[in-house]
Design an enzyme around this catalytic site. Sequence first.
Site, PDB file in Angstrom:
ATOM      1  N   PRO A  26      -7.016   6.645   3.784  1.00 25.27           N
ATOM      2  CA  PRO A  26      -6.040   6.907   4.836  1.00 25.27           C
ATOM      3  C   PRO A  26      -4.991   5.808   4.785  1.00 25.27           C
ATOM      4  CG  PRO A  26      -8.133   6.127   5.771  1.00 25.27           C
ATOM      5  CD  PRO A  26      -8.306   6.162   4.289  1.00 25.27           C
ATOM      6  N   MET A  27      -3.711   6.168   4.788  1.00 24.59           N
ATOM      7  CA  MET A  27      -2.650   5.148   4.833  1.00 24.59           C
ATOM      8  C   MET A  27      -1.532   5.636   5.741  1.00 24.59           C
ATOM      9  SD  MET A  27      -2.142   3.449   1.064  1.00 24.59           S
ATOM     10  CE  MET A  27      -2.336   4.957   0.118  1.00 24.59           C
ATOM     11  N   ALA A  28      -1.332   4.878   6.827  1.00 25.15           N
ATOM     12  CA  ALA A  28      -0.291   5.232   7.783  1.00 25.15           C
ATOM     13  C   ALA A  28       1.062   5.233   7.082  1.00 25.15           C
ATOM     14  CB  ALA A  28      -0.300   4.227   8.929  1.00 25.15           C
ATOM     15  N   CYS A 110      -8.579  -1.678  10.481  1.00 23.74           N
ATOM     16  CA  CYS A 110      -7.129  -1.930  10.549  1.00 23.74           C
ATOM     17  C   CYS A 110      -6.844  -3.335  11.067  1.00 23.74           C
ATOM     18  CB  CYS A 110      -6.434  -0.895  11.434  1.00 23.74           C
ATOM     19  SG  CYS A 110      -4.661  -1.177  11.462  1.00 23.74           S
ATOM     20  N   LYS A 149     -15.063   3.267   8.289  1.00 24.37           N
ATOM     21  CA  LYS A 149     -14.398   2.400   7.307  1.00 24.37           C
ATOM     22  C   LYS A 149     -14.301   1.012   7.915  1.00 24.37           C
ATOM     23  CE  LYS A 149     -10.289   2.315   4.327  1.00 24.37           C
ATOM     24  NZ  LYS A 149      -9.281   1.489   4.983  1.00 24.37           N
ATOM     25  N   ARG A 235      -3.260   1.364  -1.987  1.00 23.59           N
ATOM     26  CA  ARG A 235      -1.944   1.018  -2.540  1.00 23.59           C
ATOM     27  C   ARG A 235      -1.761   1.490  -3.975  1.00 23.59           C
ATOM     28  NH1 ARG A 235      -2.775  -5.071  -1.274  1.00 23.59           N
ATOM     29  NH2 ARG A 235      -4.858  -4.301  -1.814  1.00 23.59           N
TER      30      ARG A 235
HETATM   31  C1  LIG Z   1       0.799   1.254   4.099  1.00 22.34           C
HETATM   32  C2  LIG Z   1      -0.670   1.189   4.380  1.00 22.34           C
HETATM   33  C3  LIG Z   1      -1.188   1.908   5.443  1.00 22.34           C
HETATM   34  C4  LIG Z   1      -2.563   1.872   5.715  1.00 22.34           C
HETATM   35  N1  LIG Z   1      -3.059   2.640   6.724  1.00 22.34           N
HETATM   36  C5  LIG Z   1      -4.415   2.714   6.908  1.00 22.34           C
HETATM   37  C6  LIG Z   1      -4.989   3.637   7.839  1.00 22.34           C
HETATM   38  O1  LIG Z   1      -4.292   4.407   8.515  1.00 22.34           O
HETATM   39  N2  LIG Z   1      -6.350   3.639   7.955  1.00 22.34           N
HETATM   40  C7  LIG Z   1      -7.164   2.826   7.215  1.00 22.34           C
HETATM   41  O2  LIG Z   1      -8.383   2.877   7.350  1.00 22.34           O
HETATM   42  N3  LIG Z   1      -6.640   1.961   6.315  1.00 22.34           N
HETATM   43  C8  LIG Z   1      -5.305   1.907   6.140  1.00 22.34           C
HETATM   44  N4  LIG Z   1      -4.788   1.079   5.173  1.00 22.34           N
HETATM   45  C9  LIG Z   1      -5.706   0.298   4.330  1.00 22.34           C
HETATM   46  C10 LIG Z   1      -6.073   1.085   3.066  1.00 22.34           C
HETATM   47  O3  LIG Z   1      -6.690   2.299   3.388  1.00 22.34           O
HETATM   48  C11 LIG Z   1      -7.001   0.270   2.156  1.00 22.34           C
HETATM   49  O4  LIG Z   1      -8.196   0.017   2.845  1.00 22.34           O
HETATM   50  C12 LIG Z   1      -6.387  -1.049   1.729  1.00 22.34           C
HETATM   51  O5  LIG Z   1      -5.042  -0.875   1.352  1.00 22.34           O
HETATM   52  C13 LIG Z   1      -7.163  -1.679   0.561  1.00 22.34           C
HETATM   53  O6  LIG Z   1      -7.262  -0.800  -0.517  1.00 22.34           O
HETATM   54  P1  LIG Z   1      -6.264  -0.862  -1.798  1.00 22.34           P
HETATM   55  O7  LIG Z   1      -6.450  -2.210  -2.432  1.00 22.34           O
HETATM   56  O8  LIG Z   1      -6.729   0.274  -2.660  1.00 22.34           O
HETATM   57  O9  LIG Z   1      -4.882  -0.693  -1.274  1.00 22.34           O
HETATM   58  C14 LIG Z   1      -3.422   1.079   4.924  1.00 22.34           C
HETATM   59  C15 LIG Z   1      -2.881   0.334   3.865  1.00 22.34           C
HETATM   60  C16 LIG Z   1      -1.534   0.385   3.579  1.00 22.34           C
HETATM   61  C17 LIG Z   1      -0.989  -0.409   2.432  1.00 22.34           C
END
Ligand SMILES: Cc1cc2nc3c(=O)[nH]c(=O)nc-3n(C[C@H](O)[C@H](O)[C@H](O)COP(=O)(O)O)c2cc1C
Length: 347
Positions: A26-28, A110, A149, A235
């Site tokens: 999930p990514m906002a 978060c 999570k 990301r």
């Molecule tokens: C722009 C953005 C928005 C995010 N929004 C959420 C979210 O809504 N819910 C959530 O559990 N994690 C959110 N995250 C965290 C990611 O889901 C993930 O846990 C974190 O980026 C680490 O993983 P990665 O190294 O693959 O990016 C967000 C991360 C980014 C960069």
Amino acid sequence: MTLDRKPVRIDPRIPWFEEVRRLLSPMAGVTDRPFREICRRFGADMGFCEFASASGLTYGGEATWKLVDTEGEEGLVGVQIFGNDPEHMATAARLLRDKRMDVLDINFGCPAKKVVKKCGGSALLADVPLLEKIVRAVIAESAVPVSAKIRTGWDADSVNYREVGLLLQELGVVWVTMHGRTRAQKFTGRADWDGIADLVGILDIPVIGNGDVVDGASYRAMVEHTRCHGVMIGRGAIGNPWIFEQMRAVDENRPVRAPDFAAMCATTCDHIRGEVALRGEKQGCLVVRKHIARTFRGYPGAAALRRRLYATTDSATMIAILREAAAAGGPPLPARHDTEPIREDAR
Ligand SMILES: Cc1cc2nc3c(=O)[nH]c(=O)nc-3n(C[C@H](O)[C@H](O)[C@H](O)COP(=O)(O)O)c2cc1C
């Protein structure tokens, strides 16, 4: 060679999870429906909506409800909620009962100030009794199984993923995703894959590893290091839905290939069309920019291409520019698409 993963207990309500290895985080502001659909096309087994505030859902906020619009969406989809009020969380779970979704995820990770200030997200890692109340309340009201999570803890002095993970398992959560950082770390430093391996070792339910996987090689490295059931990509998927194809290639013992330039242009065109259909012309074009910046990063001529694309908010013009670029032929691949395995100590 097939990747070695720890055998786990899959909840009988979710037999399909046996095969789920590659998940879109999930990514906002990122994982809206058009993007989820594109990631699935390239091999994501499951996509998550942007997190939604339980209070926003409870009070009927139109913008919040839009975030969880999954009507008619094909493939596995998860909705994620956050909040610090067990009653609001329960109400949100109840209101979501008619939604098309396969799992309801609770956000305990978060780090954003505006979420943590209201004691939501990762702040709950520092208040385990409240976290427990929330999980119980959501499970009691949800029509679908509940996952969670987490991060490794609030800060380096209060790393408590073991306590939280075991509690979540006992409460009936069907899997735990762990981002290998504390809240205090936000996105700095390296994700703690040792911690993920440790959690995999102590839980019977699936653990989904998350943090710093950016290509097929780092996917392989994380699974080898942790034996986690699956990997969630955040990301690394922005502007790069092809990462799921690369992960699938690793799982299927096929060579990991970089996407070709014309395919990148064509996918970007599809993405623009999808966003414009969802948000209208201007907003649709604007929202694709964060993907474009990453998709073409490192390519010779990328800056000029980006400038041309950013100069307009007319989708037909953007699509024409991309088609022209694709027809002109792809420039040589930049180094970031090197598909040699990344050594553990080099990540
Ligand atoms: C722009 C953005 C928005 C995010 N929004 C959420 C979210 O809504 N819910 C959530 O559990 N994690 C959110 N995250 C965290 C990611 O889901 C993930 O846990 C974190 O980026 C680490 O993983 P990665 O190294 O693959 O990016 C967000 C991360 C980014 C960069």
